[in-house]
Design an enzyme around this catalytic site. Structure first.
Site, PDB file in Angstrom:
ATOM      1  N   ARG A   1      21.216  38.656  22.424  1.00 52.89           N
ATOM      2  CA  ARG A   1      20.962  39.222  23.760  1.00 52.89           C
ATOM      3  C   ARG A   1      20.219  40.548  23.707  1.00 52.89           C
ATOM      4  O   ARG A   1      19.474  40.897  24.634  1.00 52.89           O
ATOM      5  CB  ARG A   1      22.264  39.335  24.558  1.00 52.89           C
TER       6      ARG A   1
ATOM      7  N   GLU B   1      34.672  41.457  17.340  1.00 48.83           N
ATOM      8  CA  GLU B   1      35.863  41.421  18.206  1.00 48.83           C
ATOM      9  C   GLU B   1      36.513  40.038  18.062  1.00 48.83           C
ATOM     10  O   GLU B   1      37.715  39.898  18.113  1.00 48.83           O
ATOM     11  CB  GLU B   1      35.430  41.677  19.658  1.00 48.83           C
TER      12      GLU B   1
HETATM   13  P1  AMP Z   1      31.108  44.523  18.335  1.00 45.70           P
HETATM   14  O1  AMP Z   1      30.508  44.301  16.989  1.00 45.70           O
HETATM   15  O2  AMP Z   1      32.592  44.270  18.353  1.00 45.70           O
HETATM   16  O3  AMP Z   1      30.751  45.872  18.898  1.00 45.70           O
HETATM   17  O4  AMP Z   1      30.526  43.401  19.295  1.00 45.70           O
HETATM   18  C1  AMP Z   1      29.269  43.544  19.846  1.00 45.70           C
HETATM   19  C2  AMP Z   1      28.527  42.242  19.901  1.00 45.70           C
HETATM   20  O5  AMP Z   1      29.360  41.137  20.260  1.00 45.70           O
HETATM   21  C3  AMP Z   1      27.466  42.316  20.941  1.00 45.70           C
HETATM   22  O6  AMP Z   1      26.295  41.729  20.383  1.00 45.70           O
HETATM   23  C4  AMP Z   1      27.974  41.540  22.117  1.00 45.70           C
HETATM   24  O7  AMP Z   1      26.963  40.724  22.617  1.00 45.70           O
HETATM   25  C5  AMP Z   1      29.129  40.707  21.586  1.00 45.70           C
HETATM   26  N1  AMP Z   1      30.381  40.942  22.322  1.00 45.70           N
HETATM   27  C6  AMP Z   1      31.541  41.424  21.796  1.00 45.70           C
HETATM   28  N2  AMP Z   1      32.507  41.503  22.716  1.00 45.70           N
HETATM   29  C7  AMP Z   1      31.976  41.052  23.873  1.00 45.70           C
HETATM   30  C8  AMP Z   1      32.470  40.911  25.207  1.00 45.70           C
HETATM   31  N3  AMP Z   1      33.728  41.234  25.527  1.00 45.70           N
HETATM   32  N4  AMP Z   1      31.621  40.446  26.147  1.00 45.70           N
HETATM   33  C9  AMP Z   1      30.343  40.120  25.831  1.00 45.70           C
HETATM   34  N5  AMP Z   1      29.817  40.235  24.601  1.00 45.70           N
HETATM   35  C10 AMP Z   1      30.616  40.690  23.620  1.00 45.70           C
END
Ligand code: AMP
Length: 181
Positions: free
Chosen positions: A63, A100
């Protein structure tokens, strides 16, 4: 009061239990489908990138690419793709990290032209735990000796309660996001 200076939150839907139970997914598809919201989002990201004095724009599949391409085009900057494993055709540097939900790795091409003193903006749609953004930043600090303080993580959304933005700041990277929850 959480931040939303451009009034973008009305274009973001929260979807419970997607893609797995317990995750509240922030859906940006309405924002992208609404020309004025998409346009002001891209303009603001471009403004921040210009103010930072970026030499390069990098972005994380998938995205982030939607926004990063417009910034690179507006500012005439090189655009580096950080992709999931096996997608890039040349030799790559790789970094594994936890999400996550789940874990994965990302890659950039070794033949990417990055200078030690370059300032890099890394674009993603959302910062949750910060693992994705930090892994991408480390691809540049570890392989091209870019200084942490010369990297700006730029996102649309910060899920502050997950602590990613704090972790990013603690590691001496810069971070800016347009909305937080
Ligand atoms: P992180 O590495 O945990 O910061 O996760 C970030 C990546 O995971 C981004 O590329 C987001 O597109 C996706 N992502 C993680 N959690 C969510 C969420 N709650 N809603 C949408 N996208 C998420």
């Amino acid at each position: 009061m959480s931040k939303d200076p451009l009034e973008l939150k009305k274009y973001i839907r929260s979807v419970d239990n997607f893609p797995i139970d317990g995750i509240e997914f922030k859906d940006i598809t309405s924002l992208i489908e609404t020309p004025k919201a998409f346009s002001k989002t891209c303009d603001e990201l471009t403004r921040i990138t210009k103010e930072f004095g970026a030499d390069l724009v990098a972005s994380i599949e998938s995205r982030g690419f939607i926004f990063a391409g417009t910034i690179a085009r507006d500012l005439h900057l090189p655009f580096i793709l950080a992709r999931k494993p096996g997608k890039l055709p040349n030799e790559t540097f790789q970094k594994s990290f936890d999400l996550e939900y789940g874990s994965t790795s990302i890659e950039i091409q070794k033949n990417t032209e990055v200078g030690t003193n370059h300032k890099i903006v890394i674009v993603d749609d959302l910062v949750a735990t910060g693992g994705t953004a930090i892994a991408c930043a480390e691809l540049f600090t570890e392989n091209f000796a870019v200084k942490n303080s010369n990297i700006l993580i730029l996102g649309i959304i910060d899920l502050t309660s997950l602590g990613g933005s704090k972790l990013i700041t603690e590691r001496n990277y810069k971070i800016e996001t347009l909305i937080d929850y």
